[in-house]
Design a protein around this motif. Structure first.
Motif, PDB file in Angstrom:
ATOM      1  N   ASP A   1      -4.925  -1.137  -1.412  1.00 54.56           N
ATOM      2  CA  ASP A   1      -5.172  -0.416  -0.163  1.00 54.56           C
ATOM      3  C   ASP A   1      -4.819  -1.331   1.008  1.00 54.56           C
TER       4      ASP A   1
ATOM      5  N   ASP B   1       1.583   4.329   0.445  1.00 52.11           N
ATOM      6  CA  ASP B   1       1.233   5.629   1.024  1.00 52.11           C
ATOM      7  C   ASP B   1       1.967   5.796   2.339  1.00 52.11           C
TER       8      ASP B   1
ATOM      9  N   SER C   1      -0.219  -2.769  -6.218  1.00 49.41           N
ATOM     10  CA  SER C   1      -0.676  -1.743  -5.284  1.00 49.41           C
ATOM     11  C   SER C   1      -2.102  -2.031  -4.826  1.00 49.41           C
TER      12      SER C   1
ATOM     13  N   SER D   1      -5.931   5.635   2.469  1.00 53.40           N
ATOM     14  CA  SER D   1      -4.483   5.831   2.399  1.00 53.40           C
ATOM     15  C   SER D   1      -4.039   6.871   3.421  1.00 53.40           C
ATOM     16  N   TYR D   2      -2.804   6.730   3.941  1.00 51.31           N
ATOM     17  CA  TYR D   2      -2.284   7.696   4.902  1.00 51.31           C
ATOM     18  C   TYR D   2      -2.021   9.053   4.263  1.00 51.31           C
ATOM     19  N   VAL D   3      -1.729   9.047   2.964  1.00 52.36           N
ATOM     20  CA  VAL D   3      -1.491  10.318   2.272  1.00 52.36           C
ATOM     21  C   VAL D   3      -2.769  11.160   2.284  1.00 52.36           C
TER      22      VAL D   3
ATOM     23  N   SER E   1       0.873  -1.173   0.000  1.00 52.68           N
ATOM     24  CA  SER E   1       0.000   0.000   0.000  1.00 52.68           C
ATOM     25  C   SER E   1       0.914   1.229   0.000  1.00 52.68           C
TER      26      SER E   1
ATOM     27  N   GLN F   1      -5.316   5.297   8.816  1.00 54.47           N
ATOM     28  CA  GLN F   1      -5.594   4.480   7.640  1.00 54.47           C
ATOM     29  C   GLN F   1      -6.412   3.262   8.064  1.00 54.47           C
TER      30      GLN F   1
ATOM     31  N   TYR G   1       6.156   4.209  -1.270  1.00 50.50           N
ATOM     32  CA  TYR G   1       5.504   5.439  -1.709  1.00 50.50           C
ATOM     33  C   TYR G   1       5.641   5.537  -3.220  1.00 50.50           C
TER      34      TYR G   1
END
Ligand code: ARG
Length: 262
Positions: free
Chosen positions: A85, A46, A83, A179-181, A44, A152, A52
């Motif tokens: 989640d 993020d 990729s 996502s953490y972003v 994932s 997240q 990343y």
């Protein structure tokens, strides 16, 4: 005599066609590339610097480089990064879409019932992130009461806060993001009061966004790679390779590259 000759001729023609077809088939087979052994890795992306997306749109990071090294040591030709989640990683592994999860995933008892973990390769606590220089500077979870905190979905930060709310009577509003972003972006834009995320990642977000760490929660988490339950063959190979890699100079180089320290 004449009809017999005709069918004889026909038989010869059929045989010749069959031989030519067989020859062509054998030639084509010999031309195709030998089958490659590819290790399919789910992550994932993020979660800098572990995984990343860089400026060119590639999925990169410590976990990715680590997986490339491990795959090489285990005689794979290459790795393929998928990729997904974070919350979808364990289901994807169970369904066979990926072979291994490399996503800064904490080894927990709950997850151990669903997947098999390798030996730990990293340790981390949790951090509370807030907007830089703001009035709100929560040092501990107690200070988060009455506030909206982003996490997240499916992470240990989410379960940590959920436990406070559901079992310990804390009045905290948890906002979960895929996502953490996205969570950090909402923090920067003032839509939430704080984000709870792993400390090494919080340190990277501090460099990249207008945010700062206001407090640390010592959870003492350990990251491991995850494989399908019962896939002992891959698990043993990963553990052997990981043990070797972590003792090598290559490991120090990787740490240096992504964390800038020995
Ligand atoms: N260490 C935390 C957990 O296991 C967060 C991991 C998030 N990883 C990611 N690639 N987004 O729950």
């Amino acid at each position: 005599m004449y009809p017999l000759n005709k069918s004889f001729l026909l038989a010869i023609i059929v045989i010749i066609i069959a031989l030519v077809a067989l020859g062509l088939y054998v030639y084509m087979i010999s031309q195709t590339k030998p089958t490659q052994r590819i290790l399919i890795v789910g992550t994932s992306p993020d979660f800098p610097p572990f995984e990343y997306i860089d400026e060119q749109g590639n999925i990169v990071g410590f976990d990715i480089d680590m997986m490339k090294e491990l795959a090489k040591m285990m005689d794979y030709d290459d790795i393929e990064i998928v990729s997904i989640d974070f919350e979808g990683l364990i289901p994807a592994l169970q369904q066979g879409q990926i072979d291994v999860i490399a996503a800064g995933m904490t080894i927990t008892d709950e997850r151990k019932q669903q997947v098999d973990f390798t030996i730990p390769y990293w340790e981390a606590d949790q951090a509370i992130l807030v907007i830089k220089g703001g009035d709100f500077q929560p040092e501990s979870p107690d200070d988060l009461v009455g506030k909206v905190v982003g996490v997240q979905t499916g992470t240990t930060a989410e379960s940590y806060l959920t436990d406070l709310v559901e079992n310990q009577g804390y009045d905290i509003t948890i906002k979960s993001y895929s996502s953490y972003v996205l969570a950090v972006t909402d923090l920067v834009n003032g839509r939430i009061d704080a984000v709870m995320v792993d400390l090494p990642v919080a340190k990277m977000f501090e460099k990249q966004y207008n945010v700062q760490i206001s407090g640390i929660v010592e959870t003492g988490e350990k990251y491991g790679l995850a494989v399908r339950k019962g896939n002992t063959e891959l698990l043993n190979k990963l553990n052997d390779a990981l043990t070797q890699l972590m003792q090598s100079d290559k490991w120090d180089q990787l740490v240096q590259k992504y964390f800038g320290q020995g």
